[in-house]
Design a protein around this motif. Structure first.
Motif, short mmCIF file in Angstrom:
data_model
loop_
_atom_site.label_atom_id
_atom_site.label_comp_id
_atom_site.label_asym_id
_atom_site.label_seq_id
_atom_site.Cartn_x
_atom_site.Cartn_y
_atom_site.Cartn_z
N ASP A 165 0.68 -1.23 0.03
CA ASP A 165 -0.07 -0.07 0.12
C ASP A 165 0.93 1.08 -0.04
O ASP A 165 0.75 2.29 -0.63
CB ASP A 165 -1.06 0.03 1.27
N GLY A 166 1.93 1.27 0.90
CA GLY A 166 2.96 2.45 0.95
C GLY A 166 3.66 2.50 -0.32
O GLY A 166 3.89 3.70 -0.87
N TRP A 167 4.09 1.32 -1.04
CA TRP A 167 4.63 1.32 -2.05
C TRP A 167 4.14 1.86 -3.28
O TRP A 167 4.62 2.85 -3.90
CB TRP A 167 5.27 -0.23 -2.46
N GLU A 168 2.82 1.64 -3.65
CA GLU A 168 2.02 2.24 -4.48
C GLU A 168 1.59 3.54 -4.28
O GLU A 168 1.71 3.95 -5.19
CB GLU A 168 0.62 1.25 -4.47
N ARG A 169 1.38 3.95 -3.00
CA ARG A 169 1.08 5.41 -2.64
C ARG A 169 2.23 6.34 -3.46
O ARG A 169 2.14 7.35 -3.87
CB ARG A 169 0.85 5.55 -1.31
N ALA A 170 3.61 5.63 -3.02
CA ALA A 170 4.65 6.62 -3.37
C ALA A 170 4.88 6.39 -4.90
O ALA A 170 5.91 6.80 -5.48
CB ALA A 170 6.03 5.75 -2.59
N ASP A 171 3.98 5.78 -5.69
CA ASP A 171 4.21 5.61 -7.09
C ASP A 171 5.41 4.58 -7.51
O ASP A 171 6.18 5.33 -8.68
CB ASP A 171 4.21 6.91 -7.94
N LEU A 172 5.98 3.80 -6.84
CA LEU A 172 7.01 3.20 -7.16
C LEU A 172 6.36 1.83 -7.94
O LEU A 172 5.24 1.52 -8.00
CB LEU A 172 7.87 2.39 -5.89
N PRO A 173 7.56 1.16 -8.78
CA PRO A 173 7.00 0.29 -9.79
C PRO A 173 6.57 -0.95 -9.04
O PRO A 173 7.02 -1.49 -7.78
CB PRO A 173 8.46 -0.28 -10.39
N MET A 174 5.57 -1.78 -9.67
CA MET A 174 4.79 -2.82 -9.05
C MET A 174 4.92 -3.83 -10.18
O MET A 174 5.14 -3.56 -11.40
CB MET A 174 3.31 -2.68 -8.88
N ALA A 175 4.85 -5.15 -9.76
CA ALA A 175 5.14 -6.26 -10.89
C ALA A 175 4.14 -7.33 -10.28
O ALA A 175 3.93 -7.59 -9.11
CB ALA A 175 6.34 -6.77 -10.81
N GLU A 176 3.44 -8.02 -11.34
CA GLU A 176 2.28 -9.10 -10.85
C GLU A 176 3.45 -10.38 -10.43
O GLU A 176 4.60 -10.56 -10.85
CB GLU A 176 1.62 -9.69 -12.15
N SER A 177 2.84 -10.88 -9.34
CA SER A 177 3.55 -11.84 -8.51
C SER A 177 3.05 -13.15 -8.59
O SER A 177 1.73 -13.00 -8.34
CB SER A 177 4.17 -11.16 -7.20
N GLN A 178 3.51 -14.34 -8.47
CA GLN A 178 3.08 -15.41 -8.37
C GLN A 178 3.76 -16.03 -6.92
O GLN A 178 4.92 -15.89 -6.74
CB GLN A 178 3.31 -16.56 -9.42
N PRO A 179 2.96 -16.93 -5.97
CA PRO A 179 3.57 -17.31 -4.88
C PRO A 179 4.44 -18.49 -4.96
O PRO A 179 4.37 -19.10 -6.02
CB PRO A 179 2.28 -17.67 -3.82
N GLU A 180 5.37 -18.61 -4.17
CA GLU A 180 6.17 -19.84 -3.98
C GLU A 180 5.10 -21.13 -3.76
O GLU A 180 4.18 -20.65 -2.96
CB GLU A 180 7.29 -19.71 -2.84
N PRO A 181 5.18 -22.19 -4.35
CA PRO A 181 4.42 -23.22 -3.97
C PRO A 181 4.48 -23.60 -2.63
O PRO A 181 5.52 -23.83 -2.22
CB PRO A 181 4.81 -24.36 -4.99
N ARG A 182 3.13 -23.70 -2.21
CA ARG A 182 2.93 -24.15 -0.62
C ARG A 182 3.19 -25.47 -0.38
O ARG A 182 2.89 -26.30 -1.50
CB ARG A 182 1.67 -23.40 -0.28
N PRO A 183 3.26 -25.97 0.51
CA PRO A 183 3.34 -27.52 1.14
C PRO A 183 2.04 -28.19 0.38
O PRO A 183 0.87 -27.61 0.51
CB PRO A 183 3.16 -27.48 2.46
N GLY A 184 2.23 -29.07 -0.34
CA GLY A 184 1.19 -30.00 -1.03
C GLY A 184 0.59 -29.61 -2.45
O GLY A 184 0.01 -30.12 -3.00
N GLU A 185 1.27 -28.37 -2.63
CA GLU A 185 0.79 -28.00 -4.17
C GLU A 185 2.00 -28.43 -5.05
O GLU A 185 3.01 -28.55 -4.66
CB GLU A 185 0.96 -26.34 -4.27
N GLN A 186 1.56 -28.48 -6.34
CA GLN A 186 2.63 -29.01 -7.31
C GLN A 186 3.80 -27.93 -7.64
O GLN A 186 3.71 -26.84 -7.37
CB GLN A 186 1.65 -29.05 -8.90
N GLY A 187 4.91 -28.76 -7.53
CA GLY A 187 5.97 -28.06 -7.58
C GLY A 187 6.60 -27.52 -6.28
O GLY A 187 7.93 -26.96 -6.23
N SER A 188 6.07 -28.16 -5.05
CA SER A 188 6.54 -27.48 -3.75
C SER A 188 7.77 -28.46 -3.39
O SER A 188 7.65 -29.52 -3.48
CB SER A 188 5.15 -27.77 -2.98
N SER A 189 8.67 -27.77 -2.94
CA SER A 189 9.76 -28.40 -2.39
C SER A 189 9.76 -28.37 -0.68
O SER A 189 10.42 -29.03 0.00
CB SER A 189 11.17 -27.78 -2.66
N ALA A 190 8.77 -27.76 -0.15
CA ALA A 190 8.25 -27.64 1.22
C ALA A 190 7.76 -28.95 1.70
O ALA A 190 6.89 -29.52 1.07
CB ALA A 190 7.59 -26.59 1.56
#
Length: 191
Positions: A165-190
């Motif tokens: 919220d603060g980052w966006e208010r300061a008009d700083l760059p944003m990028a679409e993000s994907q989460p690290e796979p969680r336990p039990g999700e495909q590709g998870s190493s946890a």
């Protein structure tokens, strides 16, 4: 006479010291377990609290790793065949690692391991590496996660309470993000 008294009262109020409406929120002994989106403390024992300007300086210098802990609803396991599931996009601080659901007050063993392993990967195993933890403004999730990371023995943890919220208010760059796979999700190493 009444007019003079009214003017006198106005003068008193006009020159009276301004009382701050800021509410000081104390740090709890443990982790926050409810009402995650509300006022947060100004401090976090064992970590430093940084402003948006300080976070930007760290980001531009590439002198720290940024970890987002915003929760994300998992895809329901029992969706009927053919049901379309669309994850909600997350606009994030570019280059961040997103470890969703790791800011709750109580974590299941698998999520605790997921956080530990994520921080380990992000820091390259260096417990002195600068780790910036955030979520959204007025969100206890980032406070809890930063406190937990300090408890793992990391000595250079920075909590960024204004988050995206603060980052966006300061008009700083944003990028679409994907989460690290969680336990039990495909590709998870946890585990």
């Amino acid at each position: 006479m009444i007019r003079r008294a009214a003017i006198g009262m106005l003068a008193v109020f006009a020159f009276a010291p301004v009382v701050s409406a800021q509410v000081l929120v104390p740090e709890p002994e443990g982790y926050r377990n409810e009402d995650y989106r509300t006022l947060v403390p100004d401090t976090l024992a064992g970590a430093r609290v940084i402003t948006t300007t300080e976070a930007e300086t760290i980001w531009r210098a590439k002198s720290g790793v940024f970890i987002d802990v915003l929760p994300r609803a998992p895809k329901p396991a029992n969706l009927p065949a053919g049901t379309v599931w669309r994850d909600r996009p997350r606009q994030n601080i570019p280059g961040s690692i997103w470890l969703p659901d790791t800011g709750y007050g109580q974590l299941a063993e698998a999520m605790e391991s997921y956080l530990r392993q994520g921080v380990e990967r992000a820091s390259g195993g260096n417990r002195a590496a600068l780790i910036v933890v955030y979520c959204q403004a007025e969100c206890w999730m980032s406070w809890n996660a930063a406190k937990r990371i300090v408890s793992y023995g990391y000595s250079n943890v920075a909590w960024f309470p204004d988050g995206t919220d603060g980052w966006e208010r300061a008009d700083l760059p944003m990028a679409e993000s994907q989460p690290e796979p969680r336990p039990g999700e495909q590709g998870s190493s946890a585990k």
